[in-house]
Design a protein around this motif. Structure first.
Motif, short mmCIF file in Angstrom:
data_model
loop_
_atom_site.label_atom_id
_atom_site.label_comp_id
_atom_site.label_asym_id
_atom_site.label_seq_id
_atom_site.Cartn_x
_atom_site.Cartn_y
_atom_site.Cartn_z
N ARG A 7 -10.52 -17.31 -12.30
CA ARG A 7 -10.59 -17.42 -10.84
C ARG A 7 -10.01 -16.17 -10.17
N LEU A 8 -8.90 -15.68 -10.70
CA LEU A 8 -8.29 -14.48 -10.12
C LEU A 8 -9.20 -13.25 -10.30
N GLU A 9 -9.86 -13.17 -11.45
CA GLU A 9 -10.78 -12.05 -11.68
C GLU A 9 -11.95 -12.11 -10.70
N THR A 10 -12.47 -13.31 -10.47
CA THR A 10 -13.53 -13.50 -9.49
C THR A 10 -13.07 -13.08 -8.10
N PHE A 11 -11.87 -13.51 -7.73
CA PHE A 11 -11.33 -13.18 -6.42
C PHE A 11 -11.21 -11.67 -6.25
N CYS A 12 -10.71 -10.97 -7.26
CA CYS A 12 -10.59 -9.51 -7.19
C CYS A 12 -11.97 -8.86 -7.06
N ARG A 13 -12.94 -9.39 -7.77
CA ARG A 13 -14.28 -8.83 -7.71
C ARG A 13 -14.88 -8.99 -6.31
N VAL A 14 -14.69 -10.16 -5.72
CA VAL A 14 -15.20 -10.41 -4.37
C VAL A 14 -14.46 -9.54 -3.36
N GLY A 41 -16.39 -6.93 -1.00
CA GLY A 41 -16.47 -7.26 0.41
C GLY A 41 -17.53 -8.29 0.73
N SER A 42 -18.05 -8.94 -0.32
CA SER A 42 -19.12 -9.92 -0.12
C SER A 42 -19.28 -10.74 -1.40
N ILE A 43 -19.39 -12.06 -1.25
CA ILE A 43 -19.65 -12.91 -2.41
C ILE A 43 -21.03 -12.61 -2.97
N VAL A 44 -21.99 -12.35 -2.09
CA VAL A 44 -23.36 -12.06 -2.52
C VAL A 44 -23.39 -10.80 -3.38
N LYS A 45 -22.72 -9.73 -2.92
CA LYS A 45 -22.70 -8.48 -3.69
C LYS A 45 -21.96 -8.67 -5.01
N ALA A 46 -20.83 -9.38 -4.98
CA ALA A 46 -20.05 -9.57 -6.21
C ALA A 46 -20.85 -10.34 -7.24
N ALA A 47 -21.72 -11.24 -6.77
CA ALA A 47 -22.52 -12.07 -7.68
C ALA A 47 -23.86 -11.45 -8.00
N ASN A 48 -24.07 -10.20 -7.55
CA ASN A 48 -25.35 -9.52 -7.80
C ASN A 48 -26.54 -10.34 -7.31
N GLN A 49 -26.34 -11.03 -6.17
CA GLN A 49 -27.37 -11.82 -5.51
C GLN A 49 -27.90 -12.96 -6.38
N ARG A 68 -2.43 -9.83 -0.26
CA ARG A 68 -1.24 -9.91 -1.13
C ARG A 68 -1.62 -10.42 -2.51
N LEU A 69 -2.46 -11.47 -2.56
CA LEU A 69 -2.86 -12.03 -3.85
C LEU A 69 -3.69 -11.02 -4.64
N ALA A 70 -4.60 -10.31 -3.96
CA ALA A 70 -5.43 -9.31 -4.65
C ALA A 70 -4.56 -8.23 -5.27
N GLN A 71 -3.53 -7.82 -4.54
CA GLN A 71 -2.63 -6.79 -5.06
C GLN A 71 -1.88 -7.30 -6.28
N LEU A 72 -1.35 -8.52 -6.19
CA LEU A 72 -0.62 -9.10 -7.32
C LEU A 72 -1.53 -9.25 -8.54
N ALA A 73 -2.75 -9.72 -8.31
CA ALA A 73 -3.67 -9.93 -9.43
C ALA A 73 -4.03 -8.61 -10.09
N ARG A 74 -4.28 -7.57 -9.29
CA ARG A 74 -4.62 -6.26 -9.87
C ARG A 74 -3.47 -5.72 -10.71
N GLU A 75 -2.25 -5.91 -10.23
CA GLU A 75 -1.08 -5.46 -11.01
C GLU A 75 -1.06 -6.13 -12.37
N GLN A 76 -1.23 -7.45 -12.37
CA GLN A 76 -1.14 -8.19 -13.63
C GLN A 76 -2.30 -7.86 -14.56
N PHE A 77 -3.50 -7.73 -14.01
CA PHE A 77 -4.64 -7.38 -14.85
C PHE A 77 -4.47 -5.99 -15.46
N ALA A 78 -3.92 -5.05 -14.68
CA ALA A 78 -3.70 -3.70 -15.19
C ALA A 78 -2.71 -3.73 -16.34
N ALA A 79 -1.62 -4.49 -16.19
CA ALA A 79 -0.62 -4.58 -17.25
C ALA A 79 -1.18 -5.25 -18.49
N LEU A 80 -1.96 -6.32 -18.31
CA LEU A 80 -2.57 -7.02 -19.45
C LEU A 80 -3.59 -6.13 -20.16
#
Length: 297
Positions: free
Chosen positions: A15-22, A26-34, A73-85
């Motif tokens: 879910r966090l990866e999806t959120f970062c992608r969206v 800047g769009s659910i449609v773009k993130a999902a490749n339509q 704030r959540l996007a920033q936190l998620a990116r930090e954790q994904f980068a470390a992982l």
């Protein structure tokens, strides 16, 4: 410490990866490749995150979305954790650790690239991505934790970023050697000029020239210094370029001419990074220390 987070459903890496992608698209449609099925999945996953945290993370913005304060704030936190992982995964698998460096094309080509052999040698098992970006995009990506290191003008640094001095860019006129032999250095104002527009360089150059009593014949407006350099090499134009290009362009048949008013166009460049990301990724402070200590910048 993690029991309160794990006691309820709705939070997951997927879910966090999806959120970062969206957030990045800047769009659910773009993130999902339509893809309608994926769009529905992404919308549901974001709703589940909002229910889990008890706050709105996105809001509609025309045909797209924008992040709320909590969402940023959540996007920033998620990116930090994904980068470390990701770093941990690469480390235990003995894979190269990735490092992204963003700057303008001329700085990457004439300042950074010649130093890459030394940089790679000192960093060890690393995979470097050089990204040609405009200053505003570099600052935005640093703030959003999507870029490891930026090389930008000192006056472009924004609150929250850390910096260290990198180099000073000075400028000169570059003239085809065949013209220079004819003594045309004194006739620069009459020669066809290829001038890089840049984000602020051109108005700064024209103002400094006017204040010094010079008026130049700009024939070609270039989107980069590299384009202007190619035109100078063609033997048909003069160009104003960073002095760091001198060694390469001299081999290609150009000579440089210093004019005092160009000192007004000099720029202090800094290495910039986000301290939150560097705290999670040891490769960043190592790269900063190495880049700032390299000779010949």
């Amino acid at each position: 410490m993690s029991e309160p987070l794990l006691a309820r459903r709705g939070l997951s890496l997927d879910r966090l990866e999806t959120f970062c992608r969206v957030a990045e698209s800047g769009s659910i449609v773009k993130a999902a490749n339509q893809d309608p099925v994926r769009q529905s999945l992404y919308s549901r996953q974001i709703r589940e995150l909002e229910e889990f945290f008890g706050t709105a993370l996105i809001e509609r913005d025309g045909r797209g979305i924008k992040l709320t304060t909590a969402g940023k704030r959540l996007a920033q936190l998620a990116r930090e954790q994904f980068a470390a992982l990701r770093d941990f995964q690469q480390e235990v698998a003995r894979q190269p650790v990735t490092l992204s460096i963003g700057s303008g094309n001329s700085v990457l080509e004439w300042v950074v690239t010649p130093q890459l052999p030394q940089l790679c040698q000192r960093l060890g098992n690393v995979e470097i991505s050089l990204l040609n970006l405009r200053t505003r995009q570099i600052v935005r990506d640093l703030q959003d934790l999507r870029l490891d290191v930026g090389i930008i003008r000192k006056d472009a640094v924004t609150k929250g970023l850390k910096t260290v001095s990198f180099t000073k860019l000075t400028y000169a006129f570059f003239i085809p050697a065949s013209w220079a032999r004819k003594g045309v250095q004194q006739q620069l104002q009459s020669l066809p000029l290829a001038l890089a527009a840049g984000e602020s360089f051109q108005p700064q150059f024209l103002t400094a020239a006017a204040n010094a009593g010079f008026t130049f014949r700009v024939v070609v407006q270039c989107s980069s210094f590299s384009q202007a350099a190619e035109l100078a090499v063609s033997g048909k134009f003069i160009a104003v370029l960073p002095v760091v290009a001198n060694d390469r362009l001299r081999k290609l048949g150009c000579v440089s001419v210093q004019i005092p008013f160009l000192e007004k166009c000099a720029r202090e460049l800094v290495l910039a990074w986000h301290p939150r990301l560097s705290a999670m990724r040891p490769i960043i402070p190592t790269a900063i220390d190495t880049l700032s200590a390299l000779p010949g910048r």
